[in-house]
Design a protein around this motif. Structure first.
Motif, PDB file in Angstrom:
ATOM      1  N   GLY A 196       5.332 -35.647  91.485  1.00 16.48           N
ATOM      2  CA  GLY A 196       3.933 -35.663  91.104  1.00 16.48           C
ATOM      3  C   GLY A 196       3.572 -34.347  90.429  1.00 16.48           C
ATOM      4  O   GLY A 196       4.434 -33.636  89.916  1.00 16.48           O
ATOM      5  N   GLU A 197       2.304 -34.003  90.456  1.00 14.80           N
ATOM      6  CA  GLU A 197       1.861 -32.802  89.760  1.00 14.80           C
ATOM      7  C   GLU A 197       2.339 -31.527  90.441  1.00 14.80           C
ATOM      8  O   GLU A 197       2.372 -30.462  89.821  1.00 14.80           O
ATOM      9  N   THR A 198       2.685 -31.603  91.723  1.00  8.43           N
ATOM     10  CA  THR A 198       3.143 -30.428  92.446  1.00  8.43           C
ATOM     11  C   THR A 198       4.513 -30.704  93.071  1.00  8.43           C
ATOM     12  O   THR A 198       4.978 -31.832  93.106  1.00  8.43           O
ATOM     13  N   LEU A 248       3.049 -36.717  78.021  1.00  8.86           N
ATOM     14  CA  LEU A 248       2.657 -35.860  79.136  1.00  8.86           C
ATOM     15  C   LEU A 248       3.748 -35.695  80.185  1.00  8.86           C
ATOM     16  O   LEU A 248       3.546 -34.979  81.179  1.00  8.86           O
ATOM     17  N   ASN A 249       4.891 -36.353  79.983  1.00  2.54           N
ATOM     18  CA  ASN A 249       6.005 -36.202  80.928  1.00  2.54           C
ATOM     19  C   ASN A 249       6.511 -34.760  80.894  1.00  2.54           C
ATOM     20  O   ASN A 249       6.692 -34.186  79.832  1.00  2.54           O
ATOM     21  N   VAL A 250       6.731 -34.196  82.083  1.00  2.00           N
ATOM     22  CA  VAL A 250       7.087 -32.783  82.218  1.00  2.00           C
ATOM     23  C   VAL A 250       8.552 -32.643  82.600  1.00  2.00           C
ATOM     24  O   VAL A 250       9.058 -33.357  83.472  1.00  2.00           O
ATOM     25  N   GLU A 286       8.954 -25.125  82.782  1.00  3.07           N
ATOM     26  CA  GLU A 286       8.353 -26.460  82.731  1.00  3.07           C
ATOM     27  C   GLU A 286       7.486 -26.604  81.486  1.00  3.07           C
ATOM     28  O   GLU A 286       6.763 -25.686  81.103  1.00  3.07           O
ATOM     29  N   ARG A 333       5.451 -29.968  78.991  1.00  4.93           N
ATOM     30  CA  ARG A 333       5.259 -31.369  78.637  1.00  4.93           C
ATOM     31  C   ARG A 333       6.004 -31.668  77.340  1.00  4.93           C
ATOM     32  O   ARG A 333       6.170 -30.789  76.488  1.00  4.93           O
ATOM     33  N   ALA A 342       7.791 -39.130  85.625  1.00  3.93           N
ATOM     34  CA  ALA A 342       6.649 -38.322  85.205  1.00  3.93           C
ATOM     35  C   ALA A 342       6.972 -36.841  85.097  1.00  3.93           C
ATOM     36  O   ALA A 342       6.572 -36.181  84.135  1.00  3.93           O
ATOM     37  N   ARG A 343       7.689 -36.311  86.088  1.00  7.82           N
ATOM     38  CA  ARG A 343       7.895 -34.856  86.090  1.00  7.82           C
ATOM     39  C   ARG A 343       9.166 -34.505  86.848  1.00  7.82           C
ATOM     40  O   ARG A 343       9.463 -35.105  87.891  1.00  7.82           O
TER      41      ARG A 343
END
Length: 357
Positions: free
Chosen positions: A146-148, A224-226, A259, A261, A298-299
């Motif tokens: 996720g984002e973190t 937006l994939n990191v 990191e 995007r 996603a990331r």
């Protein structure tokens, strides 16, 4: 306890004509090691990547498929390696969506045959304690963040594509051969590599070469994939550090601590090219958003604190420095990449949807 390794070593490198493999071969020879490159020369192989060492007395090449156990046994017998660095793999996610069988055969069955050939050789030599089987894998085996949060050596496996599932399977085989048979194994999982000599099917070389040709710069979805980006020569240095200094059975996560995007990677390359090739600027006008890849993670992000603490390794380049060096390399080496443009799948969108068997 770390067992001192024989220096210089004789290292059997599988997939040494590929992107990461060629960087490892070049670095190993610079470090004074002898290298046997085992490669069957698939579509992604680029023999010109090793032109600088092709005639070096410390370099030998064997065109062998890692699924051919008889041929592998002959290579081990002929060259008596002190270690194996196993990089040979099918690695393009989009191709794995369209044709998963090749990924199972090479990444899983090929690794099985490599392990068995190495184990037979190791036993025949009296099980030397300083032998190593170093398996090079990917952070994609851990799934999507996720984002973190960050991946580390204790992250559970959660592969989402045929490619990452087959790499996860090969990781499990390597650990099992270490536990069951005592084979002295090492395992590393890396973040996204970039840099010189990358086959033009991955994001960064596709962006550079399409921009130079005035072609659309495809971005999956919103971009937006990191990913955590690792310069390939930094990765080669890390792998050889692990090989020569890590204790048998060790696992390390290797990341670039960069990191970004996907959309930011592409716009950064466009800005570099605007400076290097201003007559075609602005290159960002070529950015084109296309249908996203099925199951696109996603990331990814790696916590490399263990390798930094244990072995003192850390990346040497920032993403900005690495991208600039990469763009300059492609600008200066058209004779390397131009012949690859006619190979199967180059310049064609792959993996757009699952294909019926």
């Amino acid at each position: 306890m770390t067992i001192p390794m024989k220096i210089p070593m004789t290292i059997l490198v599988t997939g040494g004509t590929g992107f990461i493999g060629s960087a490892v071969v070049l670095q190993a020879i610079r470090d004074g090691h002898r290298v046997i490159n085992v490669d069957c020369l698939t579509y992604a192989a680029a023999t010109e990547s090793l032109a600088a060492v092709a005639d070096h007395p410390a370099y030998a090449f064997a065109q062998v498929d890692i699924r051919d156990r008889t041929a592998l046994d002959a290579v081990f017998a002929a060259h008596a390696p002190d270690a194996v660095m196993h990089l040979a793999a099918e690695s393009h996610v989009d191709r794995s969506i369209d044709g998963p069988a090749a990924f199972v055969e090479t990444n899983v069955l090929g690794t099985f045959h490599m392990l068995e050939a190495a184990r037979s050789y190791w036993v025949s030599r009296g099980k030397p304690a300083d032998f190593r089987f170093h398996h090079i894998s990917t952070d994609e085996v851990f799934g999507s963040l996720g984002e973190t949060g960050m991946f580390d050596e204790d992250t559970r496996y959660d592969p989402r594509s045929p490619y990452s599932a087959t790499k996860a399977g090969s990781d499990h085989l390597v650990r099992a051969w270490g536990e069951t048979y005592g084979l002295p194994i090492l395992l590393t999982n890396c973040s996204n590599n970039y840099g010189p000599r990358q086959f033009p099917e991955k994001l960064i070389p596709v962006t550079i070469l399409n921009a130079l040709a005035g072609k659309p710069l495809p971005i999956y979805g919103a971009g937006l994939n990191v990913r955590d980006w690792l310069y390939v020569e930094d990765h080669a240095d890390a792998l050889l550090t692990v090989l020569t200094r890590a204790a048998p059975g060790a696992t390390y996560a290797i990341g670039g601590e960069n990191e970004a995007r996907n959309i930011d990677i592409v716009t950064a390359i466009c800005a570099i090219l605007d400076d290097r090739r201003p007559d075609h600027a602005p290159h960002a006008r070529l950015i084109t958003h296309v249908t996203d890849r099925p199951g696109h993670d996603a990331r990814y992000a790696i916590d490399p604190s263990r390798i930094r603490a244990d072995l003192g390794w850390q990346p040497s380049l920032t993403l900005e420095q690495g991208l600039a060096q990469t763009v300059d390399w492609y600008l200066d080496n058209a004779d390397w990449w131009q012949p690859l443009q006619d190979r199967a799948g180059v310049g064609v969108r792959l993996g757009t949807a699952p294909v019926a068997p």
